[in-house]
Design an enzyme around this catalytic site. Sequence first.
Site, mmCIF file in Angstrom:
data_model
loop_
_atom_site.group_PDB
_atom_site.id
_atom_site.type_symbol
_atom_site.label_atom_id
_atom_site.label_comp_id
_atom_site.label_asym_id
_atom_site.label_seq_id
_atom_site.Cartn_x
_atom_site.Cartn_y
_atom_site.Cartn_z
ATOM 1 N N SER A 205 0.482 -1.732 -0.450
ATOM 2 C CA SER A 205 -0.465 -0.482 0.003
ATOM 3 C C SER A 205 0.956 1.279 -0.444
ATOM 4 O O SER A 205 1.986 0.982 0.663
ATOM 5 C CB SER A 205 -1.261 -0.265 0.734
ATOM 6 O OG SER A 205 -1.994 1.055 0.607
ATOM 7 N N GLU A 206 0.974 2.484 -1.029
ATOM 8 C CA GLU A 206 1.571 3.354 -1.525
ATOM 9 C C GLU A 206 1.668 4.457 -0.391
ATOM 10 O O GLU A 206 2.788 4.753 -0.127
ATOM 11 C CB GLU A 206 0.400 4.120 -2.545
ATOM 12 C CG GLU A 206 0.412 4.506 -2.639
ATOM 13 C CD GLU A 206 -1.238 3.961 -2.794
ATOM 14 O OE1 GLU A 206 -0.941 2.495 -3.066
ATOM 15 O OE2 GLU A 206 -1.867 4.493 -3.568
ATOM 16 N N ASN A 207 0.920 4.172 1.225
ATOM 17 C CA ASN A 207 1.383 5.398 2.079
ATOM 18 C C ASN A 207 2.441 4.406 2.945
ATOM 19 O O ASN A 207 2.812 5.054 4.130
ATOM 20 C CB ASN A 207 -0.239 4.995 2.920
ATOM 21 C CG ASN A 207 -0.245 3.897 3.662
ATOM 22 O OD1 ASN A 207 -0.817 3.039 2.530
ATOM 23 N ND2 ASN A 207 -1.009 3.912 4.437
#
Lengths: 217, 232
Positions: free
Chosen positions: A45-47
């Site tokens: 997840s890119e966070n």
Amino acid sequence: MLDKNGIAKRIAKELQDGWYVNLGIGIPTLIANYIPQGISVEFQSENGILGMGPFPFEGEEDADLINAGKQTITAMKGASIFDSATSFAMIRGQHINLTVLGAMEVADNGDIANWKIPGRMVKGMGGAMDLVASAENIIVAMMHTNKRGQSKLLRQCTLPLTGTRCVKKVVTNLAVMDITPNGFKLLERAPGVSVEDIQNATEGRLIVEGDIPEMEV
Amino acid sequence: MNKIVANAQAAIEGIEDEMTLMLGGFGLCGIPENCIAALVEKNITGLTCISNNAGVDDFGLGLLLQKRQIKKMISSYVGENDEFERQMLSGELDVDLIPQGSLAARCQAGGSGIPAFFTPAGYGTEVAHGKEVRWFNGKPHILEMALTADFAIVKAWKGDRFGNLMYKGTARNFNPLMAMAGKITIAEVEELVEPGELDPNHIHTPGIFVQRIFQGVDYEKRIEQRTVRTRS
């Protein structure tokens, strides 16, 4: 015809053992529920997490553990956490094996639009532009037509682009298609959907060669 | 060496109207709640805020938007905030939307002495307008400039008086990158510990990047999308 879970289920069949996968918000998120047996994949997840697990049990939510959709999540054993620059190094550096995201429009040359409707919706692109500019393997998961019944598979996108010539495959409620130099190549029909149905719902160039099998989901 | 200040009010000393601020966080996760509250209280206006998101209507940067303290936002995703959308569509608020990875890299570059870099993200889109294009390895890339700020305000889990910081979970996100890019960096932490308590191997932000640190109070840590599964 497939529902959203059906689309997710069909895309899940594309997963291969050992892959690192980034799932966008919406239908793509559902893919995590249908990982084929005997296969191990890691969700990014890119966070800033690799090894994202399922939603927490009630009472175990942690405000400091969310996904890019801002939903509470858990971390799998073997997960890792990092800052946003490291996260996008994974993406830009092509370390992610598969990216699945939603779209408002896809053109038959692989252009994608999914971040802005001028004058109306201005949520922003988030990580989508970085993802589509660098990922080598991009599948779009979406409904074949919009709420007004208009095709989302177009000759040319009408909305502001997220990326150019980047989408490789599209899975909709009606069909599975590859993007080729000559347009959308029809690979599979959804259960109960005819080639004609797909042709009628596709504004972009659609290539139909030979017998088109019904997909297995 | 002691970088400890008493509280958020003391930490934001020197932040003036029309300044540029970086604020860490992703959604409401890892945002500097105490400093945002202090900025609202002090009613500093005309701010340019660099932050991945703009909070929600009644929390995070949404609190500054409500009071019209922000002149310009530089962000990647600003959904979930009706007041933001209203101010943007009416032209009251200047908004620069940039790809999330470029935002992270621009902050990191700003703190690292790299004035600009080429990235493929945004090529062929409106993000590329007016930007230099160069081809590398057969692919087009656009030139993105580094970002810096008068003040960077970050939130960490633990920190010490040297300014060393550790983050928790995905609350890390943009915080370590922005900490590098502030002329003055303020860190608010949940727990201020004695030097030596943080294992040097596990420090995420080395103290050199931080000028002021304080232990925050009353963290709400609001969850934006509470999602759970049922026990079966």
